[in-house]
Design a protein around this motif. Structure first.
Motif, PDB file in Angstrom:
ATOM      1  N   THR A 218      -6.081   4.876  -4.985  1.00  0.00           N
ATOM      2  CA  THR A 218      -7.005   5.751  -3.781  1.00  0.00           C
ATOM      3  C   THR A 218      -5.780   6.746  -4.048  1.00  0.00           C
ATOM      4  OG1 THR A 218      -4.335   4.159  -3.739  1.00  0.00           O
ATOM      5  CG2 THR A 218      -6.510   2.988  -3.280  1.00  0.00           C
ATOM      6  N   ASN A 219      -5.115   7.030  -4.717  1.00  0.00           N
ATOM      7  CA  ASN A 219      -4.456   8.599  -4.551  1.00  0.00           C
ATOM      8  C   ASN A 219      -3.533   8.754  -3.006  1.00  0.00           C
ATOM      9  OD1 ASN A 219      -5.182   9.494  -7.262  1.00  0.00           O
ATOM     10  ND2 ASN A 219      -7.220   9.847  -5.988  1.00  0.00           N
ATOM     11  N   GLN A 220      -2.849   7.507  -3.074  1.00  0.00           N
ATOM     12  CA  GLN A 220      -1.888   8.068  -2.014  1.00  0.00           C
ATOM     13  C   GLN A 220      -0.460   7.517  -2.331  1.00  0.00           C
ATOM     14  OE1 GLN A 220      -4.486   4.556   0.621  1.00  0.00           O
ATOM     15  NE2 GLN A 220      -4.761   5.794   1.790  1.00  0.00           N
ATOM     16  N   VAL A 221      -0.089   7.508  -3.192  1.00  0.00           N
ATOM     17  CA  VAL A 221       1.345   7.998  -3.986  1.00  0.00           C
ATOM     18  C   VAL A 221       1.003   6.282  -3.896  1.00  0.00           C
ATOM     19  CG1 VAL A 221       4.271   8.904  -3.294  1.00  0.00           C
ATOM     20  CG2 VAL A 221       2.042   9.939  -2.183  1.00  0.00           C
ATOM     21  N   ALA A 222       1.400   5.080  -2.980  1.00  0.00           N
ATOM     22  CA  ALA A 222       1.539   3.675  -3.129  1.00  0.00           C
ATOM     23  C   ALA A 222       0.776   3.174  -1.862  1.00  0.00           C
ATOM     24  CB  ALA A 222       3.275   3.268  -3.071  1.00  0.00           C
ATOM     25  N   ASN A 223      -0.341   2.187  -2.500  1.00  0.00           N
ATOM     26  CA  ASN A 223      -0.231   1.008  -1.922  1.00  0.00           C
ATOM     27  C   ASN A 223       0.846   0.634  -0.889  1.00  0.00           C
ATOM     28  OD1 ASN A 223      -3.197   2.642  -2.697  1.00  0.00           O
ATOM     29  ND2 ASN A 223      -2.834   0.725  -4.009  1.00  0.00           N
ATOM     30  N   ALA A 224       0.747   0.464   0.455  1.00  0.00           N
ATOM     31  CA  ALA A 224       1.395  -0.462   1.255  1.00  0.00           C
ATOM     32  C   ALA A 224       0.397  -1.964   1.779  1.00  0.00           C
ATOM     33  CB  ALA A 224       1.530   0.790   2.487  1.00  0.00           C
ATOM     34  N   TYR A 225      -1.456  -1.331   2.040  1.00  0.00           N
ATOM     35  CA  TYR A 225      -2.243  -2.862   2.240  1.00  0.00           C
ATOM     36  C   TYR A 225      -3.416  -2.362   1.716  1.00  0.00           C
ATOM     37  CZ  TYR A 225      -3.818  -6.702   4.565  1.00  0.00           C
ATOM     38  OH  TYR A 225      -4.479  -8.042   5.298  1.00  0.00           O
ATOM     39  N   ALA A 226      -4.260  -2.989   1.459  1.00  0.00           N
ATOM     40  CA  ALA A 226      -5.322  -3.177   0.709  1.00  0.00           C
ATOM     41  C   ALA A 226      -6.347  -4.591   1.467  1.00  0.00           C
ATOM     42  CB  ALA A 226      -5.531  -2.822  -0.732  1.00  0.00           C
ATOM     43  N   SER A 227      -7.777  -4.473   2.128  1.00  0.00           N
ATOM     44  CA  SER A 227      -8.545  -5.496   2.401  1.00  0.00           C
ATOM     45  C   SER A 227     -10.061  -5.422   2.486  1.00  0.00           C
ATOM     46  CB  SER A 227      -7.754  -6.612   3.378  1.00  0.00           C
ATOM     47  OG  SER A 227      -9.350  -4.766   4.658  1.00  0.00           O
ATOM     48  N   VAL A 228     -10.927  -6.796   2.470  1.00  0.00           N
ATOM     49  CA  VAL A 228     -11.632  -6.295   2.451  1.00  0.00           C
ATOM     50  C   VAL A 228     -12.454  -6.751   3.939  1.00  0.00           C
ATOM     51  CG1 VAL A 228     -14.180  -7.666   1.406  1.00  0.00           C
ATOM     52  CG2 VAL A 228     -12.481  -7.730   0.022  1.00  0.00           C
ATOM     53  N   SER A 229     -13.136  -5.780   3.994  1.00  0.00           N
ATOM     54  CA  SER A 229     -14.038  -5.880   4.862  1.00  0.00           C
ATOM     55  C   SER A 229     -14.272  -7.166   5.582  1.00  0.00           C
ATOM     56  CB  SER A 229     -14.890  -5.129   6.080  1.00  0.00           C
ATOM     57  OG  SER A 229     -15.868  -5.174   5.125  1.00  0.00           O
ATOM     58  N   PRO A 230     -14.598  -7.789   6.761  1.00  0.00           N
ATOM     59  CA  PRO A 230     -15.474  -9.119   7.049  1.00  0.00           C
ATOM     60  C   PRO A 230     -16.615  -9.471   6.882  1.00  0.00           C
ATOM     61  CG  PRO A 230     -13.616  -8.806   8.693  1.00  0.00           C
ATOM     62  CD  PRO A 230     -13.695  -7.765   8.719  1.00  0.00           C
ATOM     63  N   CYS A 231     -17.454  -7.993   6.971  1.00  0.00           N
ATOM     64  CA  CYS A 231     -18.779  -8.333   6.611  1.00  0.00           C
ATOM     65  C   CYS A 231     -18.859  -7.875   4.913  1.00  0.00           C
ATOM     66  CB  CYS A 231     -19.606  -6.330   7.019  1.00  0.00           C
ATOM     67  SG  CYS A 231     -19.271  -4.754   6.586  1.00  0.00           S
ATOM     68  N   GLY A 232     -18.184  -7.941   4.387  1.00  0.00           N
ATOM     69  CA  GLY A 232     -18.142  -7.683   2.650  1.00  0.00           C
ATOM     70  C   GLY A 232     -18.662  -6.701   2.485  1.00  0.00           C
ATOM     71  N   ARG A 233     -18.857  -5.168   2.912  1.00  0.00           N
ATOM     72  CA  ARG A 233     -19.525  -4.305   2.244  1.00  0.00           C
ATOM     73  C   ARG A 233     -18.510  -2.946   1.533  1.00  0.00           C
ATOM     74  NH1 ARG A 233     -23.006  -1.538   6.354  1.00  0.00           N
ATOM     75  NH2 ARG A 233     -23.204  -0.026   5.278  1.00  0.00           N
ATOM     76  N   PHE A 234     -16.983  -3.402   2.827  1.00  0.00           N
ATOM     77  CA  PHE A 234     -16.329  -2.694   2.241  1.00  0.00           C
ATOM     78  C   PHE A 234     -14.356  -3.052   1.695  1.00  0.00           C
ATOM     79  CE2 PHE A 234     -19.039  -1.066   6.012  1.00  0.00           C
ATOM     80  CZ  PHE A 234     -19.346  -0.267   5.604  1.00  0.00           C
ATOM     81  N   VAL A 235     -14.180  -2.342   0.812  1.00  0.00           N
ATOM     82  CA  VAL A 235     -12.720  -1.598   0.638  1.00  0.00           C
ATOM     83  C   VAL A 235     -11.954  -0.879   1.553  1.00  0.00           C
ATOM     84  CG1 VAL A 235     -11.522  -2.121  -0.572  1.00  0.00           C
ATOM     85  CG2 VAL A 235     -13.224  -3.172  -1.423  1.00  0.00           C
ATOM     86  N   ALA A 236     -10.893  -1.248   2.439  1.00  0.00           N
ATOM     87  CA  ALA A 236     -10.230  -0.049   2.274  1.00  0.00           C
ATOM     88  C   ALA A 236      -8.777  -0.637   2.335  1.00  0.00           C
ATOM     89  CB  ALA A 236     -10.065  -0.414   3.923  1.00  0.00           C
ATOM     90  N   SER A 237      -7.828   0.667   2.338  1.00  0.00           N
ATOM     91  CA  SER A 237      -6.631   0.387   1.920  1.00  0.00           C
ATOM     92  C   SER A 237      -5.868   2.078   2.548  1.00  0.00           C
ATOM     93  CB  SER A 237      -6.501   1.578   0.058  1.00  0.00           C
ATOM     94  OG  SER A 237      -6.465   2.422   0.259  1.00  0.00           O
ATOM     95  N   CYS A 238      -4.271   1.271   2.232  1.00  0.00           N
ATOM     96  CA  CYS A 238      -3.912   2.663   3.582  1.00  0.00           C
ATOM     97  C   CYS A 238      -2.297   2.467   2.584  1.00  0.00           C
ATOM     98  CB  CYS A 238      -2.994   2.106   4.594  1.00  0.00           C
ATOM     99  SG  CYS A 238      -2.441   0.837   4.951  1.00  0.00           S
ATOM    100  N   GLY A 239      -0.899   3.625   2.397  1.00  0.00           N
ATOM    101  CA  GLY A 239      -0.236   4.178   1.403  1.00  0.00           C
ATOM    102  C   GLY A 239       0.921   4.871   2.341  1.00  0.00           C
ATOM    103  N   PHE A 240       0.670   5.606   1.644  1.00  0.00           N
ATOM    104  CA  PHE A 240       2.392   6.799   2.117  1.00  0.00           C
ATOM    105  C   PHE A 240       1.630   7.420   2.829  1.00  0.00           C
ATOM    106  CE2 PHE A 240       4.520  10.271   1.197  1.00  0.00           C
ATOM    107  CZ  PHE A 240       5.945   9.635   1.033  1.00  0.00           C
ATOM    108  N   THR A 241       0.259   7.598   2.082  1.00  0.00           N
ATOM    109  CA  THR A 241       0.071   9.161   3.399  1.00  0.00           C
ATOM    110  C   THR A 241      -0.407   7.691   4.311  1.00  0.00           C
ATOM    111  OG1 THR A 241      -2.449   8.705   2.258  1.00  0.00           O
ATOM    112  CG2 THR A 241      -0.717   9.955   0.813  1.00  0.00           C
ATOM    113  N   PRO A 242      -0.417   9.108   5.765  1.00  0.00           N
ATOM    114  CA  PRO A 242      -1.283   9.154   6.977  1.00  0.00           C
ATOM    115  C   PRO A 242      -2.834   8.778   7.494  1.00  0.00           C
ATOM    116  CG  PRO A 242      -0.847  11.358   6.615  1.00  0.00           C
ATOM    117  CD  PRO A 242      -0.752  11.061   5.317  1.00  0.00           C
TER     118      PRO A 242
END
Length: 435
Positions: A218-242
């Motif tokens: 993810t290149n976000q220094v450290a992952n804070a959260y990640a999940s699969v979208s309800p539609c089953g197509r996407f994976v998303a993540s957030c972390g140290f970056t805004p």
């Protein structure tokens, strides 16, 4: 000779006199001691009492009292776990809620019993370990857990035995591949892949056989959260970056994995993003950040044509970390948990609809809406608390009244009026329960 005898007799007599004198002094001292020990009431009390030396008593350990919470909008409290609950998940058909705990069990609750006095549940034992995360499979007859000690995925399936349904582990556990703590897992609604995300910068995409299909950095220094979208197509993540990064997991027409490609990003926060949530159709996303704001986004865009998601609303929140965010399936309500408190917002106006203080005895570990918009559930100790989603009913009624004003056909007006009446009836039932 006579002189010697006389001297001996004299010495002997002198010794006897000395002994008698000493004995008399001791007797006198004993009499004085007894006299001085007499109290005013005439009872003699020894000057010193000889008692056995008692061992110091250990302080008694007070039993930890269970956390108590009450609120007019609290629909029920699900109690069966003997340890702290770590994760919750609703099945895609809305019939079940799964909860896993460090008591080495997973409980499967029936959502139709939420308003009943008795809450039935099925139990699955996690042998020699306990689960930190749980996720239902698309068929709602199996689920996966992540094992705390094994650092891996285990699959459980429902089977029928003696006219009763039981969940039991099947197959071998997935191989251990992550090097850091797992922050979340997920199963695509299509059933094509499983996601695991760790606290470093790694997300793994697996097939259901336990083979790694792709590795995402993810290149976000450290992952804070990640999940699969309800539609089953996407994976998303957030972390140290805004920002929040979203990828599409692509398969060919025959169902074989092809690639993971970047879909879009949510940019607008000025500090690290703590968490995010999808609406049920994945057309909306809500984010919460360390900058003191939460945002609602329209993600129903043609990202393959370079169209970016656009911001719908920015709201303020004054909570503290750790925090979690949940978005109602219809995208009308945002709920944010901050330590042990929950605040519910109208997603369109940003107004605070409800506030629940000290909901759990520990930090809230999970927060979610059921797929029918009726309930908001949370956990942070041994109890799952179920709240009526009164804010959701009010927001739906307001939206449909606006739509009714703009409706031009009789069929549309009749449909909206029926929906408004049903929503109002449901809201009235909530407040009847509240009173």
């Amino acid at each position: 000779m006579e002189v010697v005898l006389l001297v001996a007799v004299t010495v002997l007599l002198g010794g006897i006199v000395v002994l008698l004198s000493l004995w008399g002094r001791k007797a006198k001292q004993g009499s004085e001691s007894e006299t001085s020990g007499e109290k005013a009431n005439g009872h003699a009390v020894p000057e010193k009492q000889t008692t056995k030396k008692q061992k110091p008593q250990k302080p008694r350990k007070e039993k930890t009292q269970p956390h108590t919470f009450s609120h007019p909008l609290l629909a029920s409290a699900l109690k069966a776990h003997s340890g702290g609950i770590t994760c919750l998940d609703f099945s895609s058909n809305g019939k079940y809620l799964a909860s896993c705990s460090d008591d080495r069990t997973v409980r499967i609750w029936s959502t139709k019993d939420f308003l009943e006095k008795e809450h039935r549940c099925m139990r699955a034992n996690v042998e020699l370990d306990h689960a930190t995360h749980v996720r239902f499979s698309p068929d709602c007859r199996s689920f996966i857990v992540f094992l705390a000690n094994g650092d891996t995925i285990r699959l459980f399936k429902m089977t029928k035995k003696d006219d009763a349904f039981i969940f039991s582990a099947t197959g071998e556990d997935f191989p251990k591949r992550h090097k850091s703590t797992i922050i979340n897992i997920g199963i695509a609604e299509t059933g094509k892949f499983i996601m695991t995300a760790s606290s470093d910068t790694i997300i793994l995409i697996w097939n259901r056989k336990g083979d790694v299909l792709a590795t995402i950095n993810t290149n976000q220094v450290a992952n804070a959260y990640a999940s699969v979208s309800p539609c089953g197509r996407f994976v998303a993540s957030c972390g140290f970056t805004p920002d929040v990064k979203v990828w599409e997991v692509c398969f060919n027409k025959t169902g074989e994995f092809r690639e993971v490609c970047r879909a879009f990003e949510l940019k607008g926060h000025s500090a690290g993003v703590c968490g995010f949530a999808f609406s049920n159709d994945s057309s909306r996303m809500a984010t919460v950040s360390k900058d003191g704001t939460w945002k609602l986004w329209n993600t129903d865009v043609e990202y393959k044509k370079q169209q970016d998601p656009y911001l719908l609303f920015t709201g303020k929140w004054s909570g503290k970390e750790p925090c979690r965010i949940a978005l109602s399936p219809d995208g009308r309500v945002v709920a944010i948990a901050s330590i042990c408190d929950i605040t519910v917002y109208n997603a369109q106006t940003g107004e605070i609809e409800e506030e629940f203080k000290s909901v759990h005895g520990n930090v809230i570990s999970d927060l979610a809406f059921d797929i029918n918009n009726r309930f908001l559930v949370s956990t942070g100790d041994r109890v799952v608390r179920v709240f009526h989603n009164s804010a959701g009913y009010r927001a739906a009624i307001a939206d449909m009244k606006d739509m009714l004003k703009k409706a031009t056909t009789k069929g549309t007006k009749d449909r909206l009026q029926k929906q408004i009446m049903d929503a109002q009836k449901a809201l009235d039932a909530v407040y009847k329960h509240k009173d």
